[in-house]
Scaffold this motif. Structure first.
Motif, mmCIF file in Angstrom:
data_model
loop_
_atom_site.group_PDB
_atom_site.id
_atom_site.type_symbol
_atom_site.label_atom_id
_atom_site.label_comp_id
_atom_site.label_asym_id
_atom_site.label_seq_id
_atom_site.Cartn_x
_atom_site.Cartn_y
_atom_site.Cartn_z
ATOM 1 N N MET A 99 0.830 -1.206 0.000
ATOM 2 C CA MET A 99 0.000 0.000 0.000
ATOM 3 C C MET A 99 0.865 1.258 0.000
ATOM 4 S SD MET A 99 -3.154 0.885 2.554
ATOM 5 C CE MET A 99 -4.196 2.332 2.270
ATOM 6 N N ALA A 100 1.951 1.236 0.751
ATOM 7 C CA ALA A 100 2.840 2.397 0.796
ATOM 8 C C ALA A 100 3.488 2.651 -0.562
ATOM 9 C CB ALA A 100 3.922 2.187 1.859
ATOM 10 N N TRP A 101 3.876 1.581 -1.253
ATOM 11 C CA TRP A 101 4.497 1.751 -2.564
ATOM 12 C C TRP A 101 3.499 2.338 -3.558
ATOM 13 C CZ3 TRP A 101 8.585 2.758 -4.974
ATOM 14 C CH2 TRP A 101 8.748 2.480 -6.338
ATOM 15 N N GLY A 102 2.258 1.861 -3.502
ATOM 16 C CA GLY A 102 1.248 2.408 -4.406
ATOM 17 C C GLY A 102 0.964 3.878 -4.131
ATOM 18 N N ASP A 174 13.953 3.872 -13.169
ATOM 19 C CA ASP A 174 14.043 3.919 -14.629
ATOM 20 C C ASP A 174 15.077 2.930 -15.146
ATOM 21 O OD1 ASP A 174 12.132 5.890 -14.608
ATOM 22 O OD2 ASP A 174 13.585 7.543 -14.713
ATOM 23 N N ALA A 175 16.196 2.812 -14.432
ATOM 24 C CA ALA A 175 17.237 1.869 -14.843
ATOM 25 C C ALA A 175 16.728 0.433 -14.781
ATOM 26 C CB ALA A 175 18.462 2.032 -13.942
ATOM 27 N N ALA A 176 15.967 0.115 -13.738
ATOM 28 C CA ALA A 176 15.402 -1.229 -13.619
ATOM 29 C C ALA A 176 14.408 -1.504 -14.743
ATOM 30 C CB ALA A 176 14.716 -1.386 -12.264
ATOM 31 N N GLU A 177 13.635 -0.484 -15.106
ATOM 32 C CA GLU A 177 12.669 -0.647 -16.195
ATOM 33 C C GLU A 177 13.376 -0.859 -17.525
ATOM 34 O OE1 GLU A 177 8.878 1.762 -18.180
ATOM 35 O OE2 GLU A 177 9.841 2.486 -16.333
ATOM 36 N N LEU A 178 14.481 -0.143 -17.737
ATOM 37 C CA LEU A 178 15.248 -0.310 -18.974
ATOM 38 C C LEU A 178 15.882 -1.691 -19.066
ATOM 39 C CD1 LEU A 178 17.007 3.178 -19.240
ATOM 40 C CD2 LEU A 178 15.164 2.280 -20.685
ATOM 41 N N ASP A 179 16.173 -2.273 -17.883
ATOM 42 C CA ASP A 179 16.750 -3.619 -17.867
ATOM 43 C C ASP A 179 15.708 -4.706 -18.080
ATOM 44 O OD1 ASP A 179 19.300 -2.692 -17.487
ATOM 45 O OD2 ASP A 179 19.217 -2.826 -15.298
ATOM 46 N N PHE A 184 6.401 -5.494 -10.553
ATOM 47 C CA PHE A 184 6.616 -6.320 -9.367
ATOM 48 C C PHE A 184 8.100 -6.593 -9.156
ATOM 49 C CE2 PHE A 184 7.164 -10.467 -7.319
ATOM 50 C CZ PHE A 184 6.474 -10.244 -6.134
ATOM 51 N N GLN A 185 8.848 -6.877 -10.240
ATOM 52 C CA GLN A 185 10.279 -7.137 -10.119
ATOM 53 C C GLN A 185 11.020 -5.907 -9.607
ATOM 54 O OE1 GLN A 185 10.918 -8.437 -14.176
ATOM 55 N NE2 GLN A 185 11.076 -10.595 -13.553
ATOM 56 N N THR A 186 10.623 -4.737 -10.070
ATOM 57 C CA THR A 186 11.244 -3.505 -9.579
ATOM 58 C C THR A 186 10.987 -3.333 -8.089
ATOM 59 O OG1 THR A 186 10.962 -2.447 -11.735
ATOM 60 C CG2 THR A 186 11.308 -0.996 -9.841
ATOM 61 N N PHE A 187 9.758 -3.610 -7.682
ATOM 62 C CA PHE A 187 9.409 -3.480 -6.263
ATOM 63 C C PHE A 187 10.185 -4.479 -5.418
ATOM 64 C CE2 PHE A 187 6.593 -4.867 -2.745
ATOM 65 C CZ PHE A 187 6.549 -3.676 -2.031
ATOM 66 N N TRP A 188 10.314 -5.714 -5.919
ATOM 67 C CA TRP A 188 10.932 -6.782 -5.121
ATOM 68 C C TRP A 188 12.452 -6.673 -5.089
ATOM 69 C CZ3 TRP A 188 9.157 -10.243 -1.747
ATOM 70 C CH2 TRP A 188 9.996 -11.316 -1.400
ATOM 71 N N TYR A 189 13.070 -6.398 -6.247
ATOM 72 C CA TYR A 189 14.526 -6.451 -6.333
ATOM 73 C C TYR A 189 15.208 -5.092 -6.142
ATOM 74 C CZ TYR A 189 13.904 -11.181 -8.167
ATOM 75 O OH TYR A 189 13.572 -12.499 -8.308
ATOM 76 N N VAL A 190 14.459 -4.010 -6.273
ATOM 77 C CA VAL A 190 15.071 -2.682 -6.152
ATOM 78 C C VAL A 190 14.552 -1.934 -4.934
ATOM 79 C CG1 VAL A 190 15.428 -0.447 -7.270
ATOM 80 C CG2 VAL A 190 15.394 -2.541 -8.652
ATOM 81 N N VAL A 191 13.234 -1.834 -4.827
ATOM 82 C CA VAL A 191 12.640 -1.002 -3.778
ATOM 83 C C VAL A 191 12.817 -1.621 -2.390
ATOM 84 C CG1 VAL A 191 10.498 0.013 -2.919
ATOM 85 C CG2 VAL A 191 10.985 -0.003 -5.370
ATOM 86 N N LEU A 192 12.437 -2.885 -2.229
ATOM 87 C CA LEU A 192 12.486 -3.505 -0.902
ATOM 88 C C LEU A 192 13.902 -3.585 -0.330
ATOM 89 C CD1 LEU A 192 9.814 -6.360 -1.054
ATOM 90 C CD2 LEU A 192 9.620 -4.048 -0.125
ATOM 91 N N PRO A 193 14.931 -3.960 -1.125
ATOM 92 C CA PRO A 193 16.288 -3.948 -0.552
ATOM 93 C C PRO A 193 16.721 -2.563 -0.064
ATOM 94 C CG PRO A 193 16.253 -5.253 -2.557
ATOM 95 C CD PRO A 193 14.930 -4.572 -2.477
ATOM 96 N N LEU A 194 16.303 -1.510 -0.764
ATOM 97 C CA LEU A 194 16.657 -0.167 -0.335
ATOM 98 C C LEU A 194 15.884 0.253 0.909
ATOM 99 C CD1 LEU A 194 16.773 1.673 -3.789
ATOM 100 C CD2 LEU A 194 18.692 0.814 -2.439
ATOM 101 N N ALA A 195 14.744 -0.374 1.135
ATOM 102 C CA ALA A 195 13.873 0.014 2.252
ATOM 103 C C ALA A 195 14.108 -0.817 3.508
ATOM 104 C CB ALA A 195 12.412 -0.096 1.828
ATOM 105 N N LYS A 196 15.199 -1.570 3.567
ATOM 106 C CA LYS A 196 15.440 -2.430 4.727
ATOM 107 C C LYS A 196 15.415 -1.675 6.057
ATOM 108 C CE LYS A 196 17.970 -6.272 2.616
ATOM 109 N NZ LYS A 196 19.282 -6.971 2.535
#
Length: 299
Positions: A99-102, A174-179, A184-196
């Protein structure tokens, strides 16, 4: 040592005052816990003369702990608390993070209205009576879900995560999207690790919230076999009778039950409810000092 030599006399005095104050706070905080532990481990015959300032047991006896750990009410309460805390915290983190990400995305339709609805839940509490009827209508009475689902998304913790997610640079997304990453992958592999750090913080808050829950469990759960440990503790402490926790059968069958002091039983129960939080806190503490972008922009 070199850094200490570079301090001015005033800075050294300030440092000494700060350290002394913190040490005093540690002593004031830890001493009551050590006293409770000492009381629960003391020889029952020597316990009456023990003061509230002593931190070492008089003699050594494990009768209290043997009685508590082997009692079915205490074991069931401990398992129930672990179940409620584990499942509840997991669901809390999943739904709060999603919910916070949305709500942190500027392009979300109706974002402002949804955020206002979240703020309304902070100002206006529905109260226990409407909440009871909702649980009754949903068939959640006398079940773990009546406690687990309460405040599935805490508005305060949601705001913390929203602000944290908003600080993540758009360039990383944007870099994750270009890759080739999807949402969902951006949220799981980029956002959540940064939000530890933020996730660790609210995880600890949710764990403490669920572990200390007793009011709702006392109202909604009538089956004593489903009571969490805090309710068992409350019934024992408020009842003031060791048979409330020991049980008549255990008192009759256990040879040392009649010699066990009520004060020692209370101390043991309090320590038993506190220790799990004390164990979990250091495991999560390491994430508190990590920065938001730790390692994200390297290389």
């Amino acid at each position: 040592m070199a850094a200490n030599n570079r301090r001015t006399p005033l800075e050294r005095v300030e440092y000494a005052i700060i350290v002394s104050t913190l040490l005093l706070l540690v002593v004031v905080t830890v001493q009551p816990l050590l006293n409770l532990l000492a009381v629960s481990l003391s020889d029952p015959a020597k316990l009456p003369g023990m003061s509230g300032m002593e931190v070492l047991p008089r003699g050594l006896s494990f009768d209290v702990w043997s009685l508590l750990i082997n009692h079915p009410n205490v074991r069931a309460g401990l398992l129930n608390s672990i179940l409620i805390t584990g499942v509840g915290t997991l669901l809390n983190i999943i739904f709060t993070a999603l919910m916070a990400w949305g709500l942190s995305r500027p392009g979300l339709p109706g974002r402002r209205i949804l955020f206002i609805m979240v703020l309304v839940t902070i100002v206006f509490d529905p109260g226990i009576i409407p909440d009871y009827f909702v649980n009754k209508r949903l068939g959640l009475l006398d079940s773990y879900w009546s406690v687990i689902l309460f405040k599935l998304v805490n508005a305060w913790y949601l705001i913390i995560l929203i602000r944290f997610f908003e600080e993540i640079p758009q360039e990383l997304l944007d870099a994750a999207e270009l890759d080739g990453s999807n949402a969902f992958q951006t949220f799981w592999y980029v956002v959540l690790p940064l939000a530890k750090p933020a996730l660790a913080t609210i995880t600890l808050f949710y764990i403490v919230f669920h572990w200390n829950e007793f009011f709702r469990a006392m109202i909604y759960i009538t089956d004593q076999g489903k009571w969490p440990l805090q309710v068992v503790l409350r019934q024992f402490v408020i009842g003031g009778d060791k048979l409330a926790i020991v049980g008549v059968d255990a008192a009759n069958n256990y040879t040392g039950a009649s010699q066990i002091d009520l004060r020692a039983l209370k101390a043991g129960m309090i320590i038993l409810t506190i220790v799990p939080i004390l164990v979990i806190y250091p495991l999560i503490l390491k994430f508190f000092t990590k920065g938001t972008m730790s390692g994200a922009l390297k290389g």
